[in-house]
Design a protein around this motif. Structure first.
Motif, mmCIF file in Angstrom:
data_model
loop_
_atom_site.group_PDB
_atom_site.id
_atom_site.type_symbol
_atom_site.label_atom_id
_atom_site.label_comp_id
_atom_site.label_asym_id
_atom_site.label_seq_id
_atom_site.Cartn_x
_atom_site.Cartn_y
_atom_site.Cartn_z
ATOM 1 N N MET A 1 84.658 -28.355 -49.553
ATOM 2 C CA MET A 1 86.058 -28.770 -49.687
ATOM 3 C C MET A 1 86.386 -29.854 -48.660
ATOM 4 O O MET A 1 86.035 -29.731 -47.495
ATOM 5 N N ILE A 2 87.057 -30.887 -49.105
ATOM 6 C CA ILE A 2 87.508 -31.946 -48.202
ATOM 7 C C ILE A 2 88.825 -31.483 -47.581
ATOM 8 O O ILE A 2 89.753 -31.118 -48.302
ATOM 9 N N ARG A 3 88.926 -31.532 -46.246
ATOM 10 C CA ARG A 3 90.094 -30.960 -45.571
ATOM 11 C C ARG A 3 91.135 -31.996 -45.173
ATOM 12 O O ARG A 3 92.328 -31.765 -45.256
ATOM 13 N N LYS A 4 90.652 -33.103 -44.627
ATOM 14 C CA LYS A 4 91.601 -34.065 -44.062
ATOM 15 C C LYS A 4 90.842 -35.343 -43.747
ATOM 16 O O LYS A 4 89.612 -35.371 -43.835
ATOM 17 N N ILE A 5 91.555 -36.371 -43.363
ATOM 18 C CA ILE A 5 90.882 -37.555 -42.827
ATOM 19 C C ILE A 5 90.499 -37.238 -41.386
ATOM 20 O O ILE A 5 91.364 -36.956 -40.552
ATOM 21 N N SER A 6 89.196 -37.246 -41.132
ATOM 22 C CA SER A 6 88.713 -37.007 -39.773
ATOM 23 C C SER A 6 89.015 -38.208 -38.896
ATOM 24 O O SER A 6 89.593 -38.086 -37.822
ATOM 25 N N HIS A 7 88.589 -39.362 -39.361
ATOM 26 C CA HIS A 7 88.824 -40.569 -38.583
ATOM 27 C C HIS A 7 88.687 -41.811 -39.449
ATOM 28 O O HIS A 7 88.143 -41.764 -40.543
ATOM 29 N N ILE A 8 89.230 -42.891 -38.926
ATOM 30 C CA ILE A 8 89.097 -44.212 -39.532
ATOM 31 C C ILE A 8 88.288 -45.049 -38.561
ATOM 32 O O ILE A 8 88.620 -45.111 -37.369
#
Ligand code: CO
Length: 140
Positions: A1-8
């Motif tokens: 499952m994809i949870r969130k944007i970790s980083h850009i």
């Protein structure tokens, strides 16, 4: 499952020149930097909500970030999604015809397992999946 944007991830020529904009003008908390040998880059971290901005400075001319800078100049380099099973996602995505840069997870910044999807399968944007280790603290 994809949870969130970790980083850009943002490619820059020089951390020294680029850190002040994010730290002093935007006022984001700067939490340090780290050499990520596997990616041939020194990476500087800024917190923004539940995510981070990561500036990537190439360690040398023969690195992926240096080649990116040559071709496209500084700017958006990749978006990283935090998930709970990078390896599992890679298998599923490959089955669905997604072109992978990394067939298996490898070590990334913050002690995470990471893998890149090829921009040919993602509308031109290098896309990273990453998975924090439950037992490891971040080292920033
Ligand atoms: Co990244």
């Amino acid at each position: 499952m994809i949870r969130k944007i970790s980083h850009i991830g943002i490619a820059v020529q020089s951390l020294d020149s680029s850190i002040p904009f994010y730290r002093d003008i935007l006022g984001l908390p700067y939490t340090g930097n780290e050499v990520v040998e596997d990616q041939g880059a020194r990476v500087a971290f800024f917190e923004i909500g539940e995510s981070r901005i990561e500036l990537l400075e190439p360690l040398g001319p023969d690195t992926p970030v240096a080649r990116f800078l040559e071709r496209r100049g500084p700017g958006l380099h990749h978006v990283a999604y935090e998930c709970d099973d990078v390896g599992g996602h890679l298998i599923e995505m490959a089955d669905q015809g997604i072109e992978l840069v990394d067939g298996e997870p490898r070590p990334g910044a913050h002690g995470m397992d990471i893998a890149f999807l090829h921009p040919r399968s993602t509308d031109g944007l290098l896309t990273e999946l990453c998975e924090p280790h439950r037992s490891e603290d971040t080292d920033d």
